[in-house]
Design a protein around this motif. Structure first.
Motif, PDB file in Angstrom:
ATOM      1  N   THR A   1     -20.183 -26.774  -5.152  1.00  0.00           N
ATOM      2  CA  THR A   1     -20.359 -25.634  -4.257  1.00  0.00           C
ATOM      3  C   THR A   1     -19.482 -25.738  -3.010  1.00  0.00           C
ATOM      4  OG1 THR A   1     -22.242 -26.766  -3.219  1.00  0.00           O
ATOM      5  CG2 THR A   1     -22.718 -25.247  -5.028  1.00  0.00           C
TER       6      THR A   1
ATOM      7  N   GLY B   1     -23.701 -19.784 -12.939  1.00  0.00           N
ATOM      8  CA  GLY B   1     -23.840 -19.466 -11.525  1.00  0.00           C
ATOM      9  C   GLY B   1     -24.318 -18.042 -11.345  1.00  0.00           C
ATOM     10  N   SER B   2     -24.186 -17.574 -10.135  1.00  0.00           N
ATOM     11  CA  SER B   2     -24.596 -16.211  -9.793  1.00  0.00           C
ATOM     12  C   SER B   2     -23.459 -15.535  -9.046  1.00  0.00           C
ATOM     13  CB  SER B   2     -25.861 -16.217  -8.924  1.00  0.00           C
ATOM     14  OG  SER B   2     -26.920 -16.898  -9.575  1.00  0.00           O
TER      15      SER B   2
ATOM     16  N   ASP C   1     -21.669 -16.689  -5.586  1.00  0.00           N
ATOM     17  CA  ASP C   1     -21.516 -18.128  -5.392  1.00  0.00           C
ATOM     18  C   ASP C   1     -20.040 -18.506  -5.336  1.00  0.00           C
ATOM     19  OD1 ASP C   1     -24.230 -18.384  -5.482  1.00  0.00           O
ATOM     20  OD2 ASP C   1     -24.306 -19.063  -7.568  1.00  0.00           O
TER      21      ASP C   1
ATOM     22  N   THR D   1     -14.643 -17.224  -7.286  1.00  0.00           N
ATOM     23  CA  THR D   1     -15.698 -16.415  -6.672  1.00  0.00           C
ATOM     24  C   THR D   1     -15.395 -14.942  -6.889  1.00  0.00           C
ATOM     25  OG1 THR D   1     -16.958 -16.058  -4.634  1.00  0.00           O
ATOM     26  CG2 THR D   1     -14.581 -16.217  -4.424  1.00  0.00           C
TER      27      THR D   1
END
Length: 266
Positions: free
Chosen positions: A43, A61-62, A65, A156
């Motif tokens: 992260t 992930g989302s 993130d 991202t």
């Protein structure tokens, strides 16, 4: 003659028997050398997941993130980073971006490739790619040239609707490199690769408890940054060819000796 025929038939039979066995014993291709691949991403730069060249890493992930990975690249290599984002079943238009940073966390520009791409509404996936410049063995302090060491991948989403924020996604990342060699070589060498903790390892090389992340690349010889490159071989070959061309040109233009009409007593 008879013995020769018998020996030839025996050798042929042995070769036919050994052929399938050799083929069966060859290793089959795999995603990584040890058979395992990372299944999660970091992260931040400090927690980036380490991957090797040619290794396929996956993560869940989302949207929203920041996902990080790191991989090594040595002198004379041209790294290529590819990422595939598997999107949820229903979503709006969203733009994903992949960024690559060097060991000093300087963002490296992509020579070519779609480092940023927009997925249309309800698209199943989006694919990204970034081909970096060739890694150099040395550079000026003010330059932003890619140098040997650790490289960071950051993935991202940069544009999406508020309704899609936090939805689950799946990610596949792979980093490869093509050996360019002396065509991109430069004079000079880097004292240490741009690797996290390399200074700590240099000071505590005998302790064994502290080691640099990605401190060695592939073989036991370590990083290949130095004055030698195959450009020297091509330079030597060019010098030899130039010398031969000079000798040949002289032999063609010098003639056969004294002209026949010139008196010998002059």
């Amino acid at each position: 003659m008879r013995i020769t025929h018998v020996l030839g038939a025996a050798l042929l039979a042995l070769g036919m028997a050994a052929g399938p066995a050799a083929a069966d014993s060859s290793p089959s291709p795999s995603a990584s050398a040890d058979g395992t691949a990372p299944t999660q991403a970091g992260t931040s730069f400090r927690t980036a997941t380490e991957i090797e060249q040619g290794q396929r890493a996956t993560a869940s992930g989302s949207t929203g993130d920041y996902l990080y990975w790191s991989f090594p690249a040595d002198t004379g290599q041209r790294p290529t980073v590819k990422a595939t984002v598997k999107l949820p079943a229903t979503h709006g238009a969203q733009t994903w971006q992949i960024d690559v940073y060097d060991g000093l966390r300087r963002r490296q520009a992509c020579q070519y490739g779609a480092a940023s791409r927009t997925a249309e509404q309800d698209a199943s996936s989006v694919e990204l790619a970034c081909v970096l410049r060739t890694v150099r063995g040395w550079s000026e302090p003010w330059a932003n040239d890619p140098l040997p060491g650790t490289y960071y991948i950051r993935l991202t989403v940069v544009d999406l609707g508020s309704a899609d924020l936090g939805k689950p996604v799946g990610v596949e990342v792979r980093a490869n490199a093509e050996d360019i060699g002396g065509a991109a070589a430069v004079d000079g060498s880097l004292g240490k690769p741009l690797v996290p903790g390399i200074a700590v390892k240099s000071q505590h090389s005998g302790g064994g408890s502290k080691a640099a992340v990605l401190s060695s690349f592939g073989s036991g010889d370590g990083w290949s940054s130095g004055w030698w490159s195959d450009r020297w071989v091509w330079t030597a070959i060019g010098g030899v060819l130039a010398a031969l061309a000079g000798i040949g040109g002289y032999a063609l233009t010098r003639g056969s000796g004294r002209p026949s009409r010139v008196p010998t007593d002059v």
